[in-house]
Design a protein around this motif. Structure first.
Motif, PDB file in Angstrom:
ATOM      1  N   LEU A 257     -39.804  14.447 -31.475  1.00 47.39           N
ATOM      2  CA  LEU A 257     -38.583  14.629 -30.693  1.00 47.39           C
ATOM      3  C   LEU A 257     -37.773  13.333 -30.607  1.00 47.39           C
ATOM      4  N   ASN A 258     -38.413  12.220 -30.893  1.00 48.41           N
ATOM      5  CA  ASN A 258     -37.754  10.922 -30.832  1.00 48.41           C
ATOM      6  C   ASN A 258     -36.696  10.828 -31.936  1.00 48.41           C
ATOM      7  N   PRO A 259     -35.457  10.547 -31.591  1.00 49.75           N
ATOM      8  CA  PRO A 259     -34.401  10.481 -32.620  1.00 49.75           C
ATOM      9  C   PRO A 259     -34.624   9.364 -33.638  1.00 49.75           C
ATOM     10  N   LYS A 260     -35.544   8.433 -33.352  1.00 48.16           N
ATOM     11  CA  LYS A 260     -35.849   7.391 -34.329  1.00 48.16           C
ATOM     12  C   LYS A 260     -36.524   7.975 -35.574  1.00 48.16           C
ATOM     13  N   ILE A 261     -37.137   9.159 -35.409  1.00 42.05           N
ATOM     14  CA  ILE A 261     -37.687   9.877 -36.554  1.00 42.05           C
ATOM     15  C   ILE A 261     -36.554  10.705 -37.157  1.00 42.05           C
ATOM     16  N   GLU A 262     -36.188  10.388 -38.371  1.00 42.75           N
ATOM     17  CA  GLU A 262     -35.061  11.081 -39.004  1.00 42.75           C
ATOM     18  C   GLU A 262     -35.368  12.554 -39.196  1.00 42.75           C
ATOM     19  N   GLY A 263     -34.378  13.409 -38.937  1.00 40.22           N
ATOM     20  CA  GLY A 263     -34.571  14.844 -39.003  1.00 40.22           C
ATOM     21  C   GLY A 263     -34.573  15.403 -40.411  1.00 40.22           C
ATOM     22  N   ASN A 264     -34.791  16.722 -40.473  1.00 36.49           N
ATOM     23  CA  ASN A 264     -34.813  17.470 -41.735  1.00 36.49           C
ATOM     24  C   ASN A 264     -35.830  16.900 -42.711  1.00 36.49           C
ATOM     25  N   GLN A 265     -37.054  16.723 -42.200  1.00 41.74           N
ATOM     26  CA  GLN A 265     -38.160  16.224 -43.005  1.00 41.74           C
ATOM     27  C   GLN A 265     -39.405  17.068 -42.765  1.00 41.74           C
ATOM     28  N   ASN A 266     -40.339  16.981 -43.702  1.00 41.59           N
ATOM     29  CA  ASN A 266     -41.660  17.584 -43.559  1.00 41.59           C
ATOM     30  C   ASN A 266     -42.686  16.471 -43.414  1.00 41.59           C
ATOM     31  N   PHE A 267     -43.661  16.681 -42.513  1.00 41.33           N
ATOM     32  CA  PHE A 267     -44.708  15.689 -42.327  1.00 41.33           C
ATOM     33  C   PHE A 267     -46.078  16.370 -42.360  1.00 41.33           C
ATOM     34  N   LEU A 268     -46.892  15.976 -43.310  1.00 42.21           N
ATOM     35  CA  LEU A 268     -48.258  16.490 -43.402  1.00 42.21           C
ATOM     36  C   LEU A 268     -49.143  15.849 -42.338  1.00 42.21           C
ATOM     37  N   ALA A 269     -50.125  16.607 -41.882  1.00 42.57           N
ATOM     38  CA  ALA A 269     -51.087  16.110 -40.902  1.00 42.57           C
ATOM     39  C   ALA A 269     -52.490  16.334 -41.453  1.00 42.57           C
ATOM     40  N   LYS A 308     -64.634  22.054 -50.733  1.00 40.96           N
ATOM     41  CA  LYS A 308     -63.911  22.139 -52.003  1.00 40.96           C
ATOM     42  C   LYS A 308     -62.893  20.996 -52.029  1.00 40.96           C
ATOM     43  N   ARG A 309     -62.972  20.123 -53.018  1.00 47.85           N
ATOM     44  CA  ARG A 309     -62.109  18.954 -53.078  1.00 47.85           C
ATOM     45  C   ARG A 309     -60.641  19.358 -53.253  1.00 47.85           C
ATOM     46  N   THR A 310     -59.800  18.898 -52.334  1.00 43.04           N
ATOM     47  CA  THR A 310     -58.360  19.104 -52.412  1.00 43.04           C
ATOM     48  C   THR A 310     -57.698  17.798 -51.993  1.00 43.04           C
ATOM     49  N   LYS A 311     -56.899  17.221 -52.865  1.00 46.38           N
ATOM     50  CA  LYS A 311     -56.324  15.904 -52.600  1.00 46.38           C
ATOM     51  C   LYS A 311     -54.952  16.043 -51.929  1.00 46.38           C
ATOM     52  N   VAL A 312     -54.856  15.540 -50.715  1.00 50.28           N
ATOM     53  CA  VAL A 312     -53.601  15.587 -49.968  1.00 50.28           C
ATOM     54  C   VAL A 312     -53.307  14.199 -49.413  1.00 50.28           C
ATOM     55  N   ASP A 313     -52.101  13.730 -49.606  1.00 45.17           N
ATOM     56  CA  ASP A 313     -51.698  12.402 -49.152  1.00 45.17           C
ATOM     57  C   ASP A 313     -50.743  12.511 -47.964  1.00 45.17           C
ATOM     58  N   ALA A 314     -51.247  12.150 -46.786  1.00 48.78           N
ATOM     59  CA  ALA A 314     -50.421  12.189 -45.577  1.00 48.78           C
ATOM     60  C   ALA A 314     -50.089  10.779 -45.083  1.00 48.78           C
ATOM     61  N   SER A 315     -50.185   9.806 -45.967  1.00 47.93           N
ATOM     62  CA  SER A 315     -49.978   8.417 -45.544  1.00 47.93           C
ATOM     63  C   SER A 315     -48.551   8.169 -45.055  1.00 47.93           C
ATOM     64  N   ARG A 316     -47.593   8.908 -45.587  1.00 46.90           N
ATOM     65  CA  ARG A 316     -46.207   8.707 -45.138  1.00 46.90           C
ATOM     66  C   ARG A 316     -46.051   9.097 -43.674  1.00 46.90           C
ATOM     67  N   THR A 317     -46.800  10.110 -43.253  1.00 46.89           N
ATOM     68  CA  THR A 317     -46.756  10.520 -41.846  1.00 46.89           C
ATOM     69  C   THR A 317     -47.295   9.404 -40.959  1.00 46.89           C
ATOM     70  N   GLU A 318     -48.440   8.842 -41.347  1.00 39.85           N
ATOM     71  CA  GLU A 318     -49.022   7.757 -40.545  1.00 39.85           C
ATOM     72  C   GLU A 318     -48.069   6.563 -40.469  1.00 39.85           C
ATOM     73  N   LYS A 319     -47.398   6.280 -41.542  1.00 42.30           N
ATOM     74  CA  LYS A 319     -46.458   5.157 -41.552  1.00 42.30           C
ATOM     75  C   LYS A 319     -45.246   5.447 -40.667  1.00 42.30           C
ATOM     76  N   ALA A 320     -44.707   6.659 -40.760  1.00 39.53           N
ATOM     77  CA  ALA A 320     -43.505   7.005 -39.989  1.00 39.53           C
ATOM     78  C   ALA A 320     -43.783   7.048 -38.493  1.00 39.53           C
ATOM     79  N   PHE A 321     -44.963   7.558 -38.126  1.00 38.87           N
ATOM     80  CA  PHE A 321     -45.283   7.726 -36.710  1.00 38.87           C
ATOM     81  C   PHE A 321     -46.132   6.579 -36.155  1.00 38.87           C
TER      82      PHE A 321
END
Length: 348
Positions: A257-269, A308-321
């Protein structure tokens, strides 16, 4: 900003109740959309909400049917933000093939478009945060059926997978793809005054204060970790190596909800970085942290789980938040400690 009014849908679910609690702690005023007064009373009865003692800062609006026309028209009036987490989930015995469209796909799609349409018809809303899923951007076969070397991140896009569906989870995945596409189309066509952030969790694991019956602790995605601790099998088969603590998912919604996070984005968790979650490691986690409960047989801790191995990179979320997702061990411990508390046993 803190003090502003935020509408939260799906507030009685695993993620939703945590969002309500964290939003109140952050200083927001909350209007929770629930299906009945009994659901509202259950929210008020949770230990965390009682401890916060929100008074008039927590109110409720009854939306008995999210599939009804204009379902959220009244609910959105006067709010500055919307967090939309209400959507069908797979629980218990789940759904039969003839229910996939009516019970999974249609409600997910109609619920999302209903909240967008209602928000578009009012004024003053700045942002809508939607609970999406990692399966909205990862192809079903590559997510659940076969191992690939692709590293999926939040820029990945897939077309809507048409049926028929081989499994209820495949239909659930299709519901998330379709809801995401409908959201993107809505924004592109209508160009609303508000922006959107999609939070895309993996398998969510953690405590749930809405659950007061210990038999229901291991429900939904939590079972992927906890069923084996109770001596059983989650029924999921080999589970993709992606999990996240429910508290982290809720935190993302509120901090988005913080406007410092730019809108219209997707963030993996997704937690555990490149290594991913190893579901079967819950057995060792419990043996190390709760040896007395295991020795007494309270936690049989001898069930079955596989990864079952599935590779997902959520590092951008950790960096943004600017925070790191909690470990699988923390996820498991939060569920175990809730379970032990409900049956009156010490967490040792």
């Amino acid at each position: 900003m803190a003090g502003d009014l935020v509408l939260i849908t799906g507030g009685t679910g695993l993620i939703g109740i945590k969002i309500i609690q964290l939003a109140l702690k952050a200083g927001y005023s909350v209007r929770a959309a629930v299906r009945s007064q009994a659901k509202a009373d259950a929210v008020l009865a949770t230990p965390t909400v009682k401890a916060i003692n929100p008074g008039p800062k927590l109110t409720f609006v009854i939306v008995p049917d999210i599939l009804a026309d204009n379902a959220y028209d009244e609910a959105v009036k006067g709010v500055k933000y919307v967090i939309h987490t209400a959507s069908p989930v797979i629980k218990g015995e789940g759904f039969t093939p003839d229910q996939y469209e009516t019970e999974l796909i249609a409600p997910a799609l109609k619920g999302t478009t209903a909240i967008l349409t209602a928000a578009y018809k009012t004024s003053g809303i700045k942002r809508i945060v939607i609970t999406s899923s990692e399966v909205a951007i990862i192809p079903w076969e590559e997510f659940i059926a076969k191992e690939v070397d692709t590293v999926f991140d939040d820029t990945y896009k897939i077309p809507f997978p048409a049926g028929p569906y081989s499994h209820q989870f495949e239909a659930y995945s299709a519901s998330k793809v379709r809801a995401l596409k409908a959201t993107e189309d809505f924004v592109k066509e209508k160009k609303p005054e508000w922006d959107i952030i999609n939070i895309m969790p993996s398998f969510v694991v953690g405590d749930n204060e809405m659950v007061t019956d210990p038999k229901l602790v291991s429900d939904g995605t939590v079972s992927a970790a906890f069923a084996q601790i109770l001596g059983g099998d989650s029924g999921w088969g080999a589970v993709p190596s992606t999990s996240v603590h429910v508290e982290d998912v809720a935190r993302l919604h509120v901090e988005a909800l913080n406007p410092k996070i730019e809108g219209n984005q997707n963030f993996l968790a997704v937690s555990e970085g490149a290594r991913g979650t190893r579901w079967e490691e819950a057995i060792d986690i419990v043996n190390r942290n709760y040896p007395k409960a295991v020795k007494k047989g309270i936690l049989p801790n001898n069930g079955v789980a596989s990864t079952k191995r599935t590779k997902v990179d959520a590092s951008r979320t950790e960096k943004a938040f600017r925070f790191k997702f909690q470990s699988y061990e923390a996820q498991v411990k939060s569920v175990v400690e809730q379970y032990l508390g409900l049956i009156g046993e010490e967490a040792a």
